[in-house]
Write a protein that holds these residues in place. Structure first.
Motif, short mmCIF file in Angstrom:
data_model
loop_
_atom_site.label_atom_id
_atom_site.label_comp_id
_atom_site.label_asym_id
_atom_site.label_seq_id
_atom_site.Cartn_x
_atom_site.Cartn_y
_atom_site.Cartn_z
N VAL A 42 -0.84 16.54 17.12
CA VAL A 42 0.00 16.59 15.92
C VAL A 42 -0.29 15.41 15.00
O VAL A 42 -0.46 15.57 13.79
N VAL A 43 -0.39 14.23 15.56
CA VAL A 43 -0.69 13.04 14.76
C VAL A 43 -2.10 13.13 14.20
O VAL A 43 -2.34 12.83 13.02
N ALA A 44 -3.05 13.56 15.01
CA ALA A 44 -4.45 13.65 14.57
C ALA A 44 -4.60 14.63 13.42
O ALA A 44 -5.38 14.39 12.49
N PHE A 45 -3.88 15.72 13.46
CA PHE A 45 -4.00 16.72 12.41
C PHE A 45 -3.18 16.37 11.17
O PHE A 45 -3.45 16.85 10.08
N ARG A 46 -2.18 15.50 11.34
CA ARG A 46 -1.37 15.09 10.20
C ARG A 46 -2.20 14.28 9.20
O ARG A 46 -2.02 14.38 7.99
N LEU A 47 -3.12 13.49 9.69
CA LEU A 47 -3.91 12.60 8.84
C LEU A 47 -4.75 13.36 7.80
O LEU A 47 -4.60 13.10 6.60
N PRO A 48 -5.62 14.29 8.18
CA PRO A 48 -6.36 14.99 7.14
C PRO A 48 -5.46 15.83 6.23
O PRO A 48 -5.75 15.99 5.05
N ASN A 49 -4.35 16.34 6.77
CA ASN A 49 -3.43 17.11 5.94
C ASN A 49 -2.75 16.24 4.89
O ASN A 49 -2.46 16.69 3.79
N LEU A 50 -2.50 14.99 5.23
CA LEU A 50 -1.92 14.05 4.27
C LEU A 50 -2.87 13.85 3.09
O LEU A 50 -2.47 13.95 1.93
N PHE A 51 -4.13 13.59 3.38
CA PHE A 51 -5.11 13.39 2.32
C PHE A 51 -5.45 14.70 1.61
O PHE A 51 -5.81 14.70 0.44
N ARG A 52 -5.35 15.82 2.31
CA ARG A 52 -5.61 17.13 1.70
C ARG A 52 -4.66 17.38 0.54
O ARG A 52 -5.04 17.90 -0.50
N ARG A 53 -3.42 16.97 0.71
CA ARG A 53 -2.44 17.16 -0.37
C ARG A 53 -2.84 16.40 -1.62
O ARG A 53 -2.57 16.85 -2.74
N PRO A 107 -8.75 3.57 14.54
CA PRO A 107 -7.69 2.96 15.37
C PRO A 107 -6.57 2.32 14.54
O PRO A 107 -5.39 2.44 14.89
N PHE A 108 -6.92 1.71 13.43
CA PHE A 108 -5.90 1.10 12.56
C PHE A 108 -5.07 2.17 11.86
O PHE A 108 -3.86 2.02 11.68
N VAL A 109 -5.73 3.25 11.46
CA VAL A 109 -5.04 4.35 10.79
C VAL A 109 -4.04 5.00 11.74
O VAL A 109 -2.90 5.28 11.37
N VAL A 110 -4.48 5.25 12.95
CA VAL A 110 -3.58 5.86 13.95
C VAL A 110 -2.42 4.92 14.24
O VAL A 110 -1.27 5.35 14.35
N TRP A 111 -2.71 3.64 14.36
CA TRP A 111 -1.63 2.68 14.60
C TRP A 111 -0.62 2.71 13.46
O TRP A 111 0.59 2.62 13.69
N ALA A 112 -1.10 2.84 12.23
CA ALA A 112 -0.19 2.90 11.07
C ALA A 112 0.63 4.18 11.07
O ALA A 112 1.81 4.17 10.69
N GLY A 116 4.10 3.73 17.73
CA GLY A 116 4.63 3.85 19.09
C GLY A 116 3.58 4.25 20.11
O GLY A 116 3.76 4.01 21.31
N PHE A 117 2.49 4.86 19.65
CA PHE A 117 1.43 5.28 20.57
C PHE A 117 0.67 4.08 21.14
O PHE A 117 0.01 4.21 22.16
N ALA A 118 0.74 2.93 20.50
CA ALA A 118 0.01 1.75 20.96
C ALA A 118 0.50 1.28 22.33
O ALA A 118 -0.24 0.61 23.05
N ASP A 119 1.72 1.65 22.69
CA ASP A 119 2.26 1.26 23.99
C ASP A 119 1.59 1.99 25.16
O ASP A 119 1.61 1.51 26.28
N LYS A 123 -2.84 7.57 25.56
CA LYS A 123 -2.37 8.43 24.47
C LYS A 123 -2.95 7.95 23.13
O LYS A 123 -3.36 8.76 22.30
N PHE A 124 -2.98 6.65 22.93
CA PHE A 124 -3.53 6.08 21.70
C PHE A 124 -5.01 6.42 21.56
O PHE A 124 -5.46 6.87 20.51
N ASP A 125 -5.78 6.22 22.63
CA ASP A 125 -7.21 6.53 22.59
C ASP A 125 -7.47 8.01 22.35
O ASP A 125 -8.39 8.38 21.61
#
Length: 170
Positions: A42-53, A107-112, A116-119, A123-125
């Motif tokens: 869900v997080v991985a797919f949210r990123l390109p969808n954010l920029f797609r808009r 990695p920085f984009v996912v952290w942003a 919470g995934f950094a814990d 899951k973060f990787d």
């Protein structure tokens, strides 16, 4: 009658796309379940969808379509083809640069996006890896919207309207 036909074409394509999108989401939920893999997806797919808009459905198309339509009227098909080629090349270049930078800084984009995934390192990787796989989707969706804008300018609505249907099937 053309308005009704075009409305029916776009409306039926949108309805079919929504139904198939729902089916896609059900199948994804059945395959991934609820847990860290689904969260990462869900997080991985949210990123390109954010920029797609921004690129595909937002500012770019809002600026490009009126300019392209005016170019068709003022300079004809040859001038419009040249204009579209220049804009398409610039769009593709910007998307490629953005994608390359995002791949490097993922990695920085996912952290942003999901601090919470950094814990949970695993899951973060996984989220970083999935985001790197999913991000190039932005290039293809933006180019699809660009071509769809050109088709709509020439009143060819069916291909652009049914493209999301095919994306949901694929």
């Amino acid at each position: 009658m053309s308005l009704v036909r075009n409305f029916a074409t776009v409306g039926s394509a949108t309805l079919l796309s929504r139904v198939l999108g729902f089916v896609r989401d059900v199948l994804l939920a059945a395959a991934l379940g609820a847990g860290p893999v689904a969260d990462a997806f869900v997080v991985a797919f949210r990123l390109p969808n954010l920029f797609r808009r921004l690129f595909a459905e937002g500012a770019f198309n809002s600026a490009f379509i009126p300019l392209f339509g005016r170019t068709v009227e003022e300079e004809g098909d040859e001038g419009a083809r040249r204009f579209a080629g220049e804009i398409g090349s610039a769009l593709l270049f910007c998307l490629l640069v953005l994608t390359a930078v995002a791949q490097i800084l993922m990695p920085f984009v996912v952290w942003a996006l999901a601090p919470g995934f950094a814990d949970d390192a695993q899951k973060f990787d996984l989220t970083v890896m999935m985001s790197r796989i999913a991000f190039p989707y932005l290039i293809f969706m933006s180019l699809l919207a660009y071509v769809g804008g050109i088709l709509n300018t020439y009143q060819r609505f069916a291909a652009a309207a049914f493209a999301p249907v095919m994306l949901n099937v694929v």
